[in-house]
Scaffold this motif. Structure first.
Motif: not given
Length: 773
Positions: A8-10, A33-34, A39-40, A47-49
């Motif tokens: 996943x995107x971070x 981050x944007x 992408x998400x 998304x992974x936080x």
């Protein structure tokens, strides 16, 4: 508990942590981050936080991020006007980063998802009740969490979720919140939460005890505060201003805005505290108030920016003044060095010259050319040291000295500061102001100038000091040593005519309401005005004569006698009367016993006729003409030399026994002194004793010794101007003064013949004509 791997995107979080089952708004601004969010939103919205270890890190690497985070769903995304994006996220599951990838667009991670079981044991049930009980007590004592929050939390049945939700409502450090997130086992998580809640409750209880103790100690201060507020309310109701309390508040603001050095600010606050406590009726109250006002009004850091454009400065200086190349060159050199260093201390210039040559107005032009504030104080007649350093505050009516008052008037720390007439300071029992000026004008110590009234050191190093003087003779040597002397001699005839045409005439026309169409002065009229109606080194009297012409022309125009006045040479006499001076003072024929000397005075150069007469007597030497001691000694030296060389000069060796010799310098009411009349007196004496005439077109200057040597003198340029003005053609001067010829304008040098001499024999050979009689 089952594990599942996902890529996943971070989204790295700063100062924030999201638990599973937690819904939260986030503001996102970093480019990566944007792009991760975009992408998400295009895919499965997952998304992974994970939280950064340090908030300040702008571009985090894998070691900068906690490896345990939260898998979340992006519920909503909104672009804000300032360029950031606000998103609504909901935490789903815990996750652990297995692999970290830093792509160019965004961060991407492979995670191991951790799912929790919803089942709970009896022990977990007991722990949940304990946690809820402690959380309820925490809410009652802290008042940071509402009762509605407790009601919603008490309905949660899953032990792990309960721990996460309660932890999200506590004011914990990120490190503590991360520890709870990293605890997978719900039983362990509840135990940690019990420990944290118990600790928080103890801390809050301790805070309450400390608060009560402080409250008791502050009761007196609080009481005074309430009384002051009541006083302000009463004053307001009575229609008065806020009184002393409001004044104190206003002064505090002004002290902060004044940007004083720390030590001065501390002194100001200390005095303000005293002022607040002293009754308004007290005499000391007004003294302290005045002192605080001075501290506020003096510039401590406000500075004007110099216009370092040399071409602009040169243009301004040339606009305002004709000639004066040395001073203009010095100012331009200062600007050039300032442009390179940005930190040069202000120079201390001393402009020396006769009255009316433009010393004061030149300083004003210097300020205008570099864009600085200009302030002028006159030191003529100042004889009290307190005028410079100020009075002690213990004296009645005490105030700062003229330097600090001038800085207040300028309003900046780097003005052009003119100290006018520095040679006319004197001293008496009240002190020596010229000694006090040493600190002001010494570049090594004026950065801590001490004024008796202000008491705190004041920095004068950025000030450009310009001093003016008519003569250096009355300036004490230590003070003179601290200044860079620039001499301004008198103007030549051609320079005076140019100044009259380009500066004086336009100014006087404007002051008298005239224009070039109403009044014109031809060049020959200006030359006649310079030659026959003025005799001065400067142009002050010339401007007065031009003003007189303008007034008389205005009268003619207003009365209707003339519409336009063109001033010719003949009309100049109608307006100003007969010429006041004879142009060309040289004798019409060669004279015996009369020599023309050249003198240097505070008003510039002048010619000096020295007359010698012989009468039968017993060798008495009579000196008249109000001569000073030095000039009398020059006459004695010349007399002694002639006696010793009488045979070589074809003079009767016994002349001093049979004749009384009378030496007279006309204009007897004017004091005269100085050694440079030595060769002139000797030449006049030899002429009288031999009967040889002295050339009428020769002027001379030089000191004489008993051996007949000619020693150097000062003021050659000024003396040359006076010789030219008087119509002389030859100047006899000491050989050692040849270096000074470069200072004499070319227009003067081409009309004069300079004869450097080293002995009186050379003087006599040139100056005397004819045979012995």
């Amino acid at each position: 508990m089952k594990n599942e791997h996902k890529t996943l995107p971070l989204l790295p979080l700063r100062g924030l942590l999201v638990y599973p089952s937690m819904v939260l708004h986030l503001d996102v601004g970093r480019d990566k981050s944007v792009q991760a969010l975009e992408k998400v939103m295009m895919e499965d919205q997952q998304i992974f936080l994970s939280t950064q270890k340090e908030v300040e890190t702008e571009t985090p690497e894998v070691e900068d991020i906690y490896e345990i985070g939260t898998l979340a769903t992006v519920k909503q995304m909104l672009k804000l006007p300032n360029g950031t994006i606000r998103v609504l996220v909901e935490g789903l599951h815990r996750g652990k980063i297995v692999e970290f990838k830093d792509t160019e667009e965004f961060y991407e991670v492979e995670i191991e998802q951790v799912d929790e079981s919803d089942e709970r044991s009896v022990e977990e049930e007991a722990l949940m009740r304990t946690v809820l009980d402690l959380f309820e007590q925490y809410i009652k004592v802290s008042k940071k969490v509402t009762a509605e929050t407790f009601a919603s939390v008490s309905d949660i049945e899953q032990p792990g979720r309960l721990a996460d939700i309660i932890a999200s409502h506590l004011s914990l450090k990120i490190r503590q919140k991360q520890e709870i997130l990293e605890t997978y086992n719900s039983e362990e998580r509840l135990n940690k939460l019990i420990e944290i809640l118990q600790n928080e409750k103890d801390v809050i209880d301790l805070e309450k005890k400390i608060g009560q103790r402080v409250k008791r100690s502050m009761e007196k201060t609080q009481k005074e505060y309430y009384l002051r507020e009541q006083m302000k309310a009463i004053q307001k109701e009575l229609g008065e201003k806020e009184g002393k309390t409001g004044e104190i508040s206003s002064l505090k603001e002004k002290i902060e805005e004044a940007d004083m050095p720390l030590n001065v600010q501390e002194m100001a606050y200390k005095e303000l505290d005293r002022y607040e406590k002293i009754p308004q009726s007290s005499a000391e109250s007004s003294v302290i108030r005045n002192y605080i006002d001075w501290l506020i009004q003096i510039p401590w850091s406000k500075e004007t920016e110099d216009n370092l454009d040399i071409n602009h400065a040169e243009k301004i200086l040339n606009e305002d003044h004709y000639g004066l190349e040395n001073v203009k060159e010095r100012v331009l050199e200062y600007l050039a060095v300032q442009q390179l260093t940005k930190s040069l201390k202000g120079p201390i210039l001393c402009l020396v010259g006769p009255p009316g040559v433009g010393k004061t107005s030149l300083a004003r032009s210097v300020a205008r050319s570099i864009g600085r504030e200009f302030v002028r104080i006159s030191l003529g007649g100042v004889r009290d040291e307190a005028e410079i350093r100020g009075h002690r505050r213990t004296y009645v009516g005490a105030m700062p000295g003229r330097i600090i008052r001038g800085m207040k008037k300028a309003g900046t720390v780097n003005p052009v500061f003119l100290l006018d007439e520095i040679d006319k300071m004197s001293n008496d029992f009240r002190g020596d102001p010229s000694s006090a000026m040493l600190e002001v004008l010494d570049p090594q110590q004026n950065n801590t100038f001490s004024d008796h009234y202000i008491e705190e050191p004041y920095d004068l190093s950025k000030v450009m000091f310009v001093t003016t003087a008519n003569s250096l003779g009355t300036i004490p040597e230590p003070l003179l040593d601290r200044m860079e002397v620039i001499r301004i001699a008198g103007y030549t005839e051609i320079e005076k005519v140019n100044i009259a045409k380009n500066y004086l005439m336009p100014r006087q026309l404007e002051e008298h309401g005239l224009s070039k169409g109403n009044l014109q002065m031809r060049d020959e009229s200006l030359y006649k005005l310079v030659r026959h109606y003025t005799r001065e080194a400067g142009v002050r009297n010339l401007e007065r004569q031009i003003a007189t012409v303008c007034r008389k022309a205005t009268k003619l125009i207003v009365s209707g006698k003339k519409k336009r006045v063109i001033v010719t040479e003949s009309m100049l006499e109608e307006l100003l009367g007969h010429p006041k001076f004879r142009y060309g003072e040289a004798e019409k024929e060669d004279q015996i016993g009369t020599a023309t000397g050249l003198a240097y005075t505070t008003a510039g150069g002048d010619t000096l006729a020295i007359e010698v007469s012989l009468s039968p007597g017993k060798g008495k030497l009579i000196l008249t003409g109000k001569l000073g001691d030095v000039m009398k000694e020059s006459a004695q030296a010349a007399f002694s030399y002639i006696r010793s060389k009488s045979e070589e000069l074809s003079i009767d060796p016994s002349f001093h026994e049979t004749n009384d010799i009378h030496i007279h310098v006309p204009e007897g009411a004017t004091p005269k002194d100085g050694p440079s009349a030595g060769i002139t007196i000797a030449t006049a004496l030899v002429s009288a004793l031999t009967g040889k005439a002295v050339r009428r077109d020769v002027g001379m200057t030089g000191e004489i010794t008993l051996r007949g040597r000619v020693l150097p003198i000062g003021g050659l340029k000024e003396k040359s101007l006076s010789a030219h003005r008087a119509g002389l053609t030859t100047i006899i001067m000491p050989k050692e003064n040849e270096k000074d010829l470069d200072d004499i304008p070319e227009s003067i040098r081409k009309d004069l013949t300079f004869l450097p001499v080293s002995h009186l024999d050379e003087v006599l050979k040139t100056a005397l004509v004819g045979e012995n009689k």
